[in-house]
Design an enzyme around this catalytic site. Structure first.
Site, short mmCIF file in Angstrom:
data_model
loop_
_atom_site.label_atom_id
_atom_site.label_comp_id
_atom_site.label_asym_id
_atom_site.label_seq_id
_atom_site.Cartn_x
_atom_site.Cartn_y
_atom_site.Cartn_z
N GLY A 182 -11.23 -101.41 -49.94
CA GLY A 182 -10.96 -102.82 -49.65
C GLY A 182 -12.21 -103.49 -49.12
N VAL A 183 -12.01 -104.61 -48.46
CA VAL A 183 -13.15 -105.42 -48.02
C VAL A 183 -14.00 -104.69 -46.99
CG1 VAL A 183 -13.76 -107.76 -47.42
CG2 VAL A 183 -11.46 -107.28 -48.15
N ILE A 184 -13.34 -104.08 -45.99
CA ILE A 184 -14.11 -103.42 -44.93
C ILE A 184 -14.89 -102.23 -45.51
CG2 ILE A 184 -13.89 -101.99 -42.84
CD1 ILE A 184 -11.70 -103.85 -41.90
N ALA A 320 -10.31 -115.00 -40.93
CA ALA A 320 -10.63 -115.83 -39.77
C ALA A 320 -10.39 -117.31 -40.05
CB ALA A 320 -12.07 -115.60 -39.37
N HIS A 444 -30.42 -128.96 -60.22
CA HIS A 444 -31.07 -127.93 -61.04
C HIS A 444 -32.42 -127.58 -60.40
CE1 HIS A 444 -32.44 -125.73 -64.54
NE2 HIS A 444 -33.59 -126.38 -64.43
P1 FAD Z 1 -8.01 -111.68 -33.56
O1 FAD Z 1 -9.35 -112.12 -33.95
O2 FAD Z 1 -7.64 -110.25 -33.78
O3 FAD Z 1 -7.86 -112.05 -32.01
C1 FAD Z 1 -6.76 -111.69 -31.26
C2 FAD Z 1 -7.19 -111.52 -29.83
O4 FAD Z 1 -6.04 -111.41 -29.01
C3 FAD Z 1 -8.00 -110.25 -29.56
O5 FAD Z 1 -9.24 -110.57 -28.98
C4 FAD Z 1 -7.14 -109.43 -28.61
O6 FAD Z 1 -7.91 -108.76 -27.62
C5 FAD Z 1 -6.29 -110.50 -27.98
N1 FAD Z 1 -4.98 -110.05 -27.50
C6 FAD Z 1 -4.06 -109.34 -28.20
N2 FAD Z 1 -2.94 -109.20 -27.45
C7 FAD Z 1 -3.19 -109.80 -26.27
C8 FAD Z 1 -2.42 -110.00 -25.10
N3 FAD Z 1 -1.15 -109.59 -25.02
N4 FAD Z 1 -2.98 -110.67 -24.06
C9 FAD Z 1 -4.26 -111.13 -24.15
N5 FAD Z 1 -5.02 -111.00 -25.24
C10 FAD Z 1 -4.48 -110.34 -26.28
N6 FAD Z 1 -12.34 -112.42 -41.77
C11 FAD Z 1 -13.01 -113.38 -42.43
O7 FAD Z 1 -12.45 -114.46 -42.68
N7 FAD Z 1 -14.32 -113.20 -42.82
C12 FAD Z 1 -14.97 -112.05 -42.57
O8 FAD Z 1 -16.15 -111.92 -42.92
C13 FAD Z 1 -14.28 -111.01 -41.88
N8 FAD Z 1 -14.91 -109.85 -41.61
C14 FAD Z 1 -14.24 -108.88 -40.92
C15 FAD Z 1 -14.88 -107.68 -40.69
C16 FAD Z 1 -14.24 -106.67 -40.00
C17 FAD Z 1 -14.96 -105.38 -39.73
C18 FAD Z 1 -12.91 -106.88 -39.53
C19 FAD Z 1 -12.20 -105.80 -38.75
C20 FAD Z 1 -12.25 -108.06 -39.78
C21 FAD Z 1 -12.90 -109.08 -40.49
N9 FAD Z 1 -12.28 -110.28 -40.80
C22 FAD Z 1 -12.95 -111.25 -41.49
C23 FAD Z 1 -10.89 -110.55 -40.39
C24 FAD Z 1 -10.88 -111.43 -39.13
O9 FAD Z 1 -11.60 -110.77 -38.10
C25 FAD Z 1 -9.47 -111.71 -38.68
O10 FAD Z 1 -8.73 -112.25 -39.76
C26 FAD Z 1 -9.45 -112.70 -37.54
O11 FAD Z 1 -10.18 -112.22 -36.44
C27 FAD Z 1 -8.01 -113.00 -37.11
O12 FAD Z 1 -8.02 -113.91 -36.06
P2 FAD Z 1 -6.84 -113.94 -34.98
O13 FAD Z 1 -7.22 -115.02 -34.02
O14 FAD Z 1 -5.54 -114.03 -35.66
O15 FAD Z 1 -6.86 -112.53 -34.26
P1 NAI Z 2 -7.79 -103.99 -47.36
O1 NAI Z 2 -6.35 -104.28 -47.41
O2 NAI Z 2 -8.76 -104.99 -47.83
O3 NAI Z 2 -8.11 -102.66 -48.19
C1 NAI Z 2 -7.49 -101.44 -47.91
C2 NAI Z 2 -7.65 -100.53 -49.12
O4 NAI Z 2 -7.25 -99.24 -48.75
C3 NAI Z 2 -6.81 -100.96 -50.31
O5 NAI Z 2 -7.62 -100.94 -51.46
C4 NAI Z 2 -5.70 -99.91 -50.35
O6 NAI Z 2 -5.22 -99.68 -51.65
C5 NAI Z 2 -6.44 -98.71 -49.79
N1 NAI Z 2 -5.59 -97.69 -49.19
C6 NAI Z 2 -4.48 -97.86 -48.43
N2 NAI Z 2 -4.01 -96.65 -48.03
C7 NAI Z 2 -4.85 -95.72 -48.51
C8 NAI Z 2 -4.92 -94.30 -48.41
N3 NAI Z 2 -4.02 -93.61 -47.70
N4 NAI Z 2 -5.93 -93.65 -49.04
C9 NAI Z 2 -6.86 -94.35 -49.76
N5 NAI Z 2 -6.84 -95.70 -49.88
C10 NAI Z 2 -5.86 -96.37 -49.25
O7 NAI Z 2 -8.07 -103.57 -45.84
P2 NAI Z 2 -9.41 -103.41 -45.01
O8 NAI Z 2 -10.58 -103.23 -45.91
O9 NAI Z 2 -9.11 -102.37 -44.00
O10 NAI Z 2 -9.53 -104.81 -44.30
C11 NAI Z 2 -8.50 -105.29 -43.42
C12 NAI Z 2 -8.45 -106.77 -43.41
O11 NAI Z 2 -9.61 -107.33 -42.84
C13 NAI Z 2 -8.32 -107.34 -44.81
O12 NAI Z 2 -7.03 -107.91 -44.92
C14 NAI Z 2 -9.36 -108.38 -44.93
O13 NAI Z 2 -8.81 -109.61 -45.28
C15 NAI Z 2 -10.00 -108.48 -43.54
N6 NAI Z 2 -11.45 -108.47 -43.75
C16 NAI Z 2 -12.03 -109.54 -44.37
C17 NAI Z 2 -13.38 -109.55 -44.64
C18 NAI Z 2 -13.95 -110.70 -45.35
O14 NAI Z 2 -13.30 -111.73 -45.46
N7 NAI Z 2 -15.18 -110.60 -45.85
C19 NAI Z 2 -14.24 -108.44 -44.25
C20 NAI Z 2 -13.53 -107.35 -43.65
C21 NAI Z 2 -12.18 -107.40 -43.39
#
Ligand code: FAD
Ligand code: NAI
Length: 465
Positions: A182-184, A320, A444
């Site tokens: 997936g994406v990560i 996000a 362009h």
């Molecule tokens: P979160 O960002 O998860 O924030 C929730 C917060 O609530 C946390 O800080 C947590 O500590 C706090 N919290 C939870 N429960 C409690 C509680 N009871 N009391 C107080 N605080 C609490 N999305 C993109 O759009 N673009 C990207 O490039 C992208 N890259 C990513 C890369 C990675 C490695 C990962 C893991 C995710 C990525 N995402 C990306 C996904 C993105 O981070 C999330 O979709 C986004 O952060 C969700 O925002 P949110 O505010 O819903 O929750």
């Molecule tokens: P994901 O849902 O993007 O990908 C997970 C992958 O793991 C899928 O391809 C699925 O088929 C596979 N999978 C599930 N179970 C498995 C197993 N047991 N064995 C092997 N493969 C398996 O989830 P990911 O990459 O963990 O990201 C989580 C979320 O974070 C996503 O929903 C994404 O939207 C968000 N994210 C967004 C980014 C961005 O916008 N650039 C960057 C990183 C994360």
């Protein structure tokens, strides 16, 4: 303390809701337990991953692309501690910026863990264990998500890591196995491959990025393979054994068959994320969750009056910008205004090189829905800027609904397409046809001309290829 709005969770959903609520004059508090605002995105998600992607892209380009452009570097080497430090600096600067924005908009930032303690009450346990109760007219749940664990595989965040550990490895692993294409997995797998790891991605399904348009997913995988990433599609990991000198990873075909063992120094588990509601006290007021633990919503309202929900912890894509837009809409509704998110126009970007960017429906979704559509495509190879920049991988694909003459999906692979998708989102929000895009003047030479050419292709008059 008595508030109009108490927000639980300081991620992009929560902090943007707080800013908008502050702007609209609501007396607002935001509760965050991790010690820093910004949530997953700023602390262990979008921002640190993009910092490493950007830096590692330069490192690889310096070794592989610069010489062909007449730029010679001798003694190129990796300073991993500095690469990790500049990532942390980006995170620190941005999280402090969010704290400033809370003060600017008169939002109280309450450090601690929030728990709904009954109607209109949120109890906060501070870092020192002290408890206080905030009284409020409205509660907004924005508690986000956490990595989904893989049963039987123990995470130690050093050798067997989630994305959080993979953002801070203190040495480049010789061999890395990524579970989940997936994406990560593909973004962080790319980072460590560029820095020198041999990366193998094990994916349960038969394609990478399973929800993506098939043609785009195939083109993307071809490019990643060319870059040296290996794939074991249609496979599952059944165990990870920790040995003194590495990890022994057993995989077997998803449909059953002979098991094999692969060696690794680090395993990254990236099989998705799950909503986080632990200890939140949902039961005290009766907020319902669905079978997968998400809190469903109707225009950001939960089933309980005065309790709202946004971001990763509710349904929809875990992104996000989706969380941010929901936060703004929810704050406006709570303030008595209108609020709306158009889920048909939420872009997705994968920040590899080339990037992948898409918005709207895939061809497969249109077929399944029985929608009659037209396609226009354009290869980056035929775009003059892409050729000049040695960035010819990829294509643009535009899908138009025949009945409505509206663009309903755009899917792209190419360097910088993550910036280009914004143009398409605006066009789709305004109900544009492919012809509207095709007849809009594009500068362009730019890569964005590839969108214009693909849009012409919908009506059969692509000119540059
Ligand atoms: P979160 O960002 O998860 O924030 C929730 C917060 O609530 C946390 O800080 C947590 O500590 C706090 N919290 C939870 N429960 C409690 C509680 N009871 N009391 C107080 N605080 C609490 N999305 C993109 O759009 N673009 C990207 O490039 C992208 N890259 C990513 C890369 C990675 C490695 C990962 C893991 C995710 C990525 N995402 C990306 C996904 C993105 O981070 C999330 O979709 C986004 O952060 C969700 O925002 P949110 O505010 O819903 O929750
Ligand atoms: P994901 O849902 O993007 O990908 C997970 C992958 O793991 C899928 O391809 C699925 O088929 C596979 N999978 C599930 N179970 C498995 C197993 N047991 N064995 C092997 N493969 C398996 O989830 P990911 O990459 O963990 O990201 C989580 C979320 O974070 C996503 O929903 C994404 O939207 C968000 N994210 C967004 C980014 C961005 O916008 N650039 C960057 C990183 C994360």
């Amino acid at each position: 303390m008595s508030y109009d709005l108490v927000i639980i969770g300081g991620g992009p959903g929560g902090y943007n809701a707080a800013i908008r609520a502050g702007q609209l004059g609501l007396k607002t508090a935001i509760i965050e337990s991790r010690g820093k605002l910004g949530g997953t995105c700023l602390n262990v998600g979008c921002i640190p991953s993009k910092a490493l992607l950007h830096a590692s892209e330069f490192y690889e380009a310096a070794a592989k692309t610069f010489p062909s452009m007449g730029v010679k570097i001798t003694g190129l080497s990796l300073d991993l501690p500095q690469m990790l430090k500049q990532k942390e600096d980006a995170v620190d600067g941005l999280t402090k910026g969010v704290e400033f924005l809370m003060r600017k908009n008169k939002v109280d930032y309450v450090k601690g863990f929030g728990r709904i303690a009954g109607a209109g009450k949120v109890e906060v346990t501070g870092p020192d264990g002290a408890k206080q109760t905030l009284e409020t007219k409205n509660i907004l749940i924005a508690t986000g998500s956490v990595p989904t664990p893989l049963p039987g595989i123990e995470i130690d965040e050093e050798r067997v890591v989630t994305s959080t550990g993979a953002l801070s490895l203190n040495a480049v692993p010789g061999k890395m196995i990524v579970i989940g294409a997936g994406v990560i997995g593909l973004e962080l797998g790319s980072v460590w491959r560029r820095l020198g790891s041999e990366v193998t991605v094990v994916e349960f399904l038969d394609k990478i990025t399973p929800t993506m348009d098939n043609e785009i997913s195939t083109a993307f995988q071809r490019t990643l393979k060319k870059q040296g990433m290996k794939f074991e599609l249609g496979h599952k990991v059944t165990s990870v054994e920790k040995l003194s000198n590495g990890l022994s990873v057993t995989i077997e075909p998803a449909k059953g068959g002979q098991a094999r063992t692969l060696e690794a120094d680090v395993v990254l588990v990236a099989i998705g994320r799950k909503p986080f509601t632990e200890g939140l006290g949902l039961e005290t007021v009766g907020v319902q969750t669905d079978a997968r633990g998400f809190i469903p919503n109707d225009h950001f309202k939960t089933n309980v009056e005065g309790v709202y929900v946004i971001g990763d912890v509710t349904t929809g894509p875990m992104l996000a910008h989706k969380a941010e837009d929901e936060g703004i809409a929810a704050a406006q509704i709570i303030a008595g205004q209108w609020g709306h998110v158009n889920y048909d126009v939420i872009p997705n970007v994968i920040y590899t090189d080339p990037e992948v960017a898409s918005v709207g429906k895939t061809e497969e979704e249109l077929k399944a829905a029985g929608v009659e559509y037209k396609v226009g495509k354009f290869p980056m190879m035929a775009n003059s800027r892409a050729r000049t920049n040695h960035e010819t991988e990829g294509l643009v694909k535009v899908l138009e609904d025949v009945a409505t003459k509206r663009v309903v999906g755009v899917h792209m692979v190419g360097t910088g397409v993550g910036e280009m998708i914004g143009e398409v989102c605006v066009a789709m929000e305004f109900g544009a046809s492919a012809e509207d895009i095709a007849r809009t003047c594009h500068a362009h030479p730019t890569m964005s001309e590839a969108i214009k050419e693909a849009a012409k292709g919908v009506d059969g008059w692509t000119m540059q290829a």
